[in-house]
Motif scaffolding. Structure first.
Motif, mmCIF file in Angstrom:
data_model
loop_
_atom_site.group_PDB
_atom_site.id
_atom_site.type_symbol
_atom_site.label_atom_id
_atom_site.label_comp_id
_atom_site.label_asym_id
_atom_site.label_seq_id
_atom_site.Cartn_x
_atom_site.Cartn_y
_atom_site.Cartn_z
ATOM 1 N N GLY A 245 37.166 35.860 78.266
ATOM 2 C CA GLY A 245 36.374 34.808 78.882
ATOM 3 C C GLY A 245 36.090 35.051 80.345
ATOM 4 N N ARG A 246 35.462 34.059 80.932
ATOM 5 C CA ARG A 246 35.042 34.169 82.325
ATOM 6 C C ARG A 246 36.229 34.330 83.248
ATOM 7 N NH1 ARG A 246 30.987 29.614 84.004
ATOM 8 N NH2 ARG A 246 29.909 30.717 82.328
ATOM 9 N N HIS A 247 37.315 33.613 82.979
ATOM 10 C CA HIS A 247 38.522 33.711 83.811
ATOM 11 C C HIS A 247 39.665 34.199 82.930
ATOM 12 C CE1 HIS A 247 36.315 31.613 86.939
ATOM 13 N NE2 HIS A 247 36.015 30.644 86.062
ATOM 14 N N ASN B 20 28.956 38.646 76.503
ATOM 15 C CA ASN B 20 28.136 38.649 77.712
ATOM 16 C C ASN B 20 27.834 37.238 78.177
ATOM 17 O OD1 ASN B 20 28.122 41.396 77.740
ATOM 18 N ND2 ASN B 20 26.120 41.589 76.708
ATOM 19 N N ARG B 21 27.656 36.298 77.210
ATOM 20 C CA ARG B 21 27.405 34.919 77.608
ATOM 21 C C ARG B 21 28.616 34.290 78.230
ATOM 22 N NH1 ARG B 21 24.396 34.977 72.816
ATOM 23 N NH2 ARG B 21 26.137 34.150 71.629
ATOM 24 N N ASP B 22 29.809 34.745 77.783
ATOM 25 C CA ASP B 22 31.040 34.184 78.343
ATOM 26 C C ASP B 22 31.341 34.732 79.723
ATOM 27 O OD1 ASP B 22 31.392 32.707 76.090
ATOM 28 O OD2 ASP B 22 32.724 34.174 75.104
ATOM 29 N N GLN B 23 30.711 35.850 80.119
ATOM 30 C CA GLN B 23 31.004 36.464 81.409
ATOM 31 C C GLN B 23 29.757 36.425 82.275
ATOM 32 O OE1 GLN B 23 32.348 40.390 80.675
ATOM 33 N NE2 GLN B 23 34.128 39.808 79.474
ATOM 34 N N PRO B 24 29.877 35.983 83.521
ATOM 35 C CA PRO B 24 28.727 36.016 84.429
ATOM 36 C C PRO B 24 28.464 37.431 84.900
ATOM 37 C CG PRO B 24 30.654 35.270 85.607
ATOM 38 C CD PRO B 24 31.075 35.398 84.157
ATOM 39 N N GLN C 120 39.278 33.816 74.087
ATOM 40 C CA GLN C 120 38.692 33.175 75.243
ATOM 41 C C GLN C 120 39.464 33.532 76.500
ATOM 42 O OE1 GLN C 120 35.883 31.557 75.379
ATOM 43 N NE2 GLN C 120 36.052 31.157 77.579
ATOM 44 N N ASP D 214 31.120 40.164 86.353
ATOM 45 C CA ASP D 214 32.480 40.024 85.828
ATOM 46 C C ASP D 214 32.723 40.895 84.637
ATOM 47 O OD1 ASP D 214 32.922 38.251 87.779
ATOM 48 O OD2 ASP D 214 32.616 36.457 86.539
#
Length: 265
Positions: A17-19, A64-68, A13, A71
């Motif tokens: 993950g996104r961040h 892909n769902r974890d990243q907008p 994560q 990103d």
């Protein structure tokens, strides 16, 4: 202390993950856990489970769902983690060449060259068709009705200056005179045909219709005309009024030809 599976999910994560904020030590730990997981999967029997279940490596859809949007390109994979060799292979696909491809450029050049050849061929054909002389039949195929020899008549006074080669011929009320030398301003062999009754008693003058022609190169001296009411009755009866009469000089003789009007006349 959390279980290895929980720790692996947490590190993934933080790495994907996104961040993403995983440091070097965390990435090193992530590589160790992923290596252990791969070893465990290869030694354990294959298990059938739903796609994307916990405990397995996240698929591309999960990542892909974890990243907008936007990103995914910024997220970097863990150092030392290299994709499988299969992922580096170029996909098998049909290449559609656009107008800027090398083969497309070569094809356009070939088509352009072919069009130039076609234009040149068409231009040559048009030029040939415009410059070709349409054949004309020089022989009329007219019927010869007589061959004239000298009549023995004296040379009319009108032709006294025509030269020693002057000859006189007679045909159906017509007098045909062959001359050599200057006559009517023309040098060379010439013949004149006229109704015999139209000459004066002395032959110094001729009235009525006269027909005249001279040699030109290989073309013999020729006189031709359409028989009309102004011509002698004997000629009209023999040749036929409205038909064509032709006198052709051939050395010391004259050929007489008759041509009837064509059906198109």
């Amino acid at each position: 202390m959390s279980s290895p599976d929980a720790e692996l999910r947490q590190l993934r994560q933080r790495a994907y993950g996104r961040h993403a904020d995983l440091d070097a030590a965390g990435r090193h730990r992530l590589e160790e856990l992923e290596a252990l997981e791969r070893t465990a999967r290869s030694s354990a029997p294959a298990a059938v489970g739903p796609a994307g279940a916990d405990g397995g490596e996240p698929d591309q859809g999960d990542r892909n769902r974890d990243q907008p949007d936007g990103d995914a390109a910024e997220a970097s994979p863990a150092p030392g983690h290299s994709p499988d060799a299969d992922s580096l292979r170029a996909p098998s696909a049909t290449v559609i060449e656009g107008p800027g491809s090398r083969r497309g450029v070569r094809r356009r050049r070939w088509l352009y060259a072919a069009s130039l050849v076609l234009v040149a061929a068409v231009s040559a054909a048009v030029t040939w068709s415009l410059s070709t002389v349409a054949p004309v039949v020089t022989s009329s195929g007219a019927r010869q009705v007589a061959t004239l020899e000298q009549s023995g008549q004296p040379v009319p006074g009108f032709f006294s200056s025509a030269g020693e080669g002057t000859r006189v011929y007679e045909f159906r009320g017509m007098t045909i005179v062959r001359t050599e030398g200057s006559f009517y301003g023309t040098a060379g062999e010439c013949i004149m045909a006229y109704p015999s009754l139209n000459a004066s008693a002395s032959g110094d003058a001729i009235t009525g219709p006269t027909y005249y022609g001279c040699r030109a190169g290989d073309f013999p001296a020729t006189v031709q005309f359409t028989v009309s009411a102004d011509d002698p009755a004997e000629l009209r009866d023999s040749v036929g009024e409205g038909n064509g009469a032709q006198f052709v000089l051939d050395g010391d003789i004259v050929g007489v030809f008759v041509s009837e009007p064509s059906s198109d006349d």
